[in-house]
Design an enzyme around this catalytic site. Structure first.
Site, PDB file in Angstrom:
ATOM      1  N   CYS A 168     -40.438  13.980  35.449  1.00  0.00           N
ATOM      2  CA  CYS A 168     -40.671  13.321  34.160  1.00  0.00           C
ATOM      3  C   CYS A 168     -39.404  12.535  33.810  1.00  0.00           C
ATOM      4  O   CYS A 168     -38.314  13.101  33.812  1.00  0.00           O
ATOM      5  CB  CYS A 168     -40.957  14.398  33.112  1.00  0.00           C
ATOM      6  SG  CYS A 168     -41.060  13.748  31.450  1.00  0.00           S
ATOM      7  N   CYS A 224     -35.701   6.899  20.691  1.00  0.00           N
ATOM      8  CA  CYS A 224     -37.033   6.320  20.504  1.00  0.00           C
ATOM      9  C   CYS A 224     -37.200   5.983  19.026  1.00  0.00           C
ATOM     10  O   CYS A 224     -36.661   6.661  18.163  1.00  0.00           O
ATOM     11  CB  CYS A 224     -38.101   7.330  20.927  1.00  0.00           C
ATOM     12  SG  CYS A 224     -39.782   6.683  20.801  1.00  0.00           S
ATOM     13  N   CYS A 230     -42.389  10.303  16.087  1.00  0.00           N
ATOM     14  CA  CYS A 230     -43.379  11.386  16.117  1.00  0.00           C
ATOM     15  C   CYS A 230     -42.729  12.677  15.607  1.00  0.00           C
ATOM     16  O   CYS A 230     -41.618  13.029  16.018  1.00  0.00           O
ATOM     17  CB  CYS A 230     -43.914  11.598  17.533  1.00  0.00           C
ATOM     18  SG  CYS A 230     -44.653  10.116  18.230  1.00  0.00           S
ATOM     19  N   CYS A 258     -41.288  15.620  17.941  1.00  0.00           N
ATOM     20  CA  CYS A 258     -40.490  15.197  19.094  1.00  0.00           C
ATOM     21  C   CYS A 258     -38.999  15.090  18.761  1.00  0.00           C
ATOM     22  O   CYS A 258     -38.622  14.470  17.759  1.00  0.00           O
ATOM     23  CB  CYS A 258     -41.010  13.841  19.570  1.00  0.00           C
ATOM     24  SG  CYS A 258     -40.035  13.136  20.889  1.00  0.00           S
ATOM     25  N   CYS A 299     -39.555  17.353  25.256  1.00  0.00           N
ATOM     26  CA  CYS A 299     -38.974  16.024  25.243  1.00  0.00           C
ATOM     27  C   CYS A 299     -37.782  15.897  24.280  1.00  0.00           C
ATOM     28  O   CYS A 299     -37.907  16.138  23.086  1.00  0.00           O
ATOM     29  CB  CYS A 299     -40.089  15.072  24.840  1.00  0.00           C
ATOM     30  SG  CYS A 299     -39.619  13.398  24.604  1.00  0.00           S
TER      31      CYS A 299
HETATM   32  S1  SF4 Z   1     -43.342  11.545  21.563  1.00  0.00           S
HETATM   33 FE1  SF4 Z   1     -41.169  11.167  21.163  1.00  0.00          FE
HETATM   34  S2  SF4 Z   1     -40.514   9.823  22.811  1.00  0.00           S
HETATM   35 FE2  SF4 Z   1     -42.755   9.761  22.770  1.00  0.00          FE
HETATM   36  S3  SF4 Z   1     -43.240   8.018  21.440  1.00  0.00           S
HETATM   37 FE3  SF4 Z   1     -43.204   9.831  20.108  1.00  0.00          FE
HETATM   38  S4  SF4 Z   1     -41.112   9.889  19.321  1.00  0.00           S
HETATM   39 FE4  SF4 Z   1     -41.093   8.524  21.087  1.00  0.00          FE
END
Ligand code: SF4
Length: 346
Positions: A102, A109, A113, A116, A335
């Site tokens: 991965c 980012c 989300c 995350c 992640c």
């Molecule tokens: S899960 Fe995390 S890395 Fe993936 S798009 Fe959402 S915020 Fe970004």
């Protein structure tokens, strides 16, 4: 800052080698070794003198493994450092059918989300295609691979970053890694995970790659989705599913939906029924993910028995669904967690 040999064309390298007193064929040899992640000092087929000249201007791989942690279940987590000092992470999972790595597509980012850790500090920058490639090459080498040898069989673009937010570099990487001059990993063994950037999904479908599209859905409607994924405010779920249908029609590849099971948020019988309505007509698979807890967030994973209950519910409604095995929980497997910890402590 030194340049990576992965970013230098054969023609440019031939000129450099000629100016350094080497022969044209040396450039091809250097390229071959660097394309498989060998450092300049390891390219034993050229003279020591040429290696020394080369290493003054270039590094082979712009990605260096600075930390490696192994979980009780064999999952390995890697912390990578880039030439500018930024860090990213990757996870290697071993299955009976091969090894899946991965990898990350961005430093941080901007998608926000809620479940995350990668997004906690926002987006720092996009990775270049060679920085994405470099993660694969460095782990392949760490596994003891020789030139032209492939120890990694599958790739998932599911680490930190939204791959479709760094579209050109990600597509360039996919073309390179699946090509004959690199590891030649079949595009069918590559999955790209997106939080659902609709326009980019159409573009990906039209670009004719054979990769698996994985969409982080995590909710059966916009109302719940907006609570956990800010991207849902600009990318309505109906449009997202239409783009997934288009992807399947264009590529013939079954679309995978990721669904992290969050206690009291998206795990009711009503949610299962809504999912059936939403996805019923589409050739797809639902991957239920028992949520890894993230210290900085208040979301709690649904209990294991609930996750299996939800899976059975979906299957009884005629949907294809499985529960993803949790791996590497004892090593910050989710992640962005390892990077977040590294940044906190440094
Ligand atoms: S899960 Fe995390 S890395 Fe993936 S798009 Fe959402 S915020 Fe970004």
């Amino acid at each position: 800052m030194k340049e990576s040999l992965l970013d230098v064309s054969l023609e440019e390298l031939e000129k450099f080698v000629a100016a350094s007193g080497g022969q044209k064929f040396h450039a091809a040899q250097i390229k071959k070794f660097s394309n498989f992640g060998f450092e300049v000092e390891e390219i034993s087929v050229i003279s020591k003198q040429l290696r020394e000249i080369l290493s003054k201007s270039f590094v082979s791989n712009p990605v260096k493994i600075i930390q490696e942690i192994e979980s009780k279940d064999g999952t390995k987590k890697f912390l990578f450092q880039l030439l500018d000092g930024n860090v990213i992470e990757g996870v290697l999972m071993s299955y009976h059918h091969g090894k899946t790595l991965c990898i990350s597509s961005q430093v941080g980012c901007r998608m926000g989300c809620k479940f995350c850790a990668s997004t906690l500090g926002g987006l720092v920058r996009n990775l270049s295609s060679s920085e994405i490639l470099g993660q694969v090459l460095s782990v392949n080498r760490a596994l003891g691979a020789k030139v032209s040898e492939r120890k990694i069989t599958n790739l998932v673009l599911m680490g930190s970053g939204e791959p479709l937010d760094n579209y050109e570099n990600v597509v360039r990487f996919i073309k390179e890694i699946s090509g004959p001059n690199s590891l030649n990993i079949s595009q069918r063994n590559i999955s790209l995970s997106t939080c659902g950037l609709v326009e980019k999904i159409y573009r990906l479908a039209d670009d004719g790659l054979q990769i698996t599209l994985t969409i982080s859905l995590h909710a059966p409607n916009d109302e719940i989705r907006r609570k956990i994924m800010p991207v849902a405010s600009s990318q309505p779920i109906e449009k997202l599913i239409e783009s997934a249908k288009y992807y399947f029609d264009k590529t013939g590849r079954r679309v995978v939906f990721e669904y992290a099971m969050i206690d009291g948020v998206n795990n009711s019988a009503a949610c299962a029924a809504e999912l059936k309505k939403l996805l019923g007509g589409l050739c797809c698979h639902i991957n239920l993910i028992p949520l890894n807890s993230v210290e900085e967030r208040n979301l709690k994973g649904a209990p294991k028995h609930q996750v299996y209950w939800f899976k059975d519910k979906l299957v009884s409604l005629g949907l294809s669904a499985t529960v993803r095995r949790t791996m590497g929980e004892d090593i910050e497997g989710a992640c962005g967690q390892l990077r977040a910890k590294f940044l906190k402590n440094s």
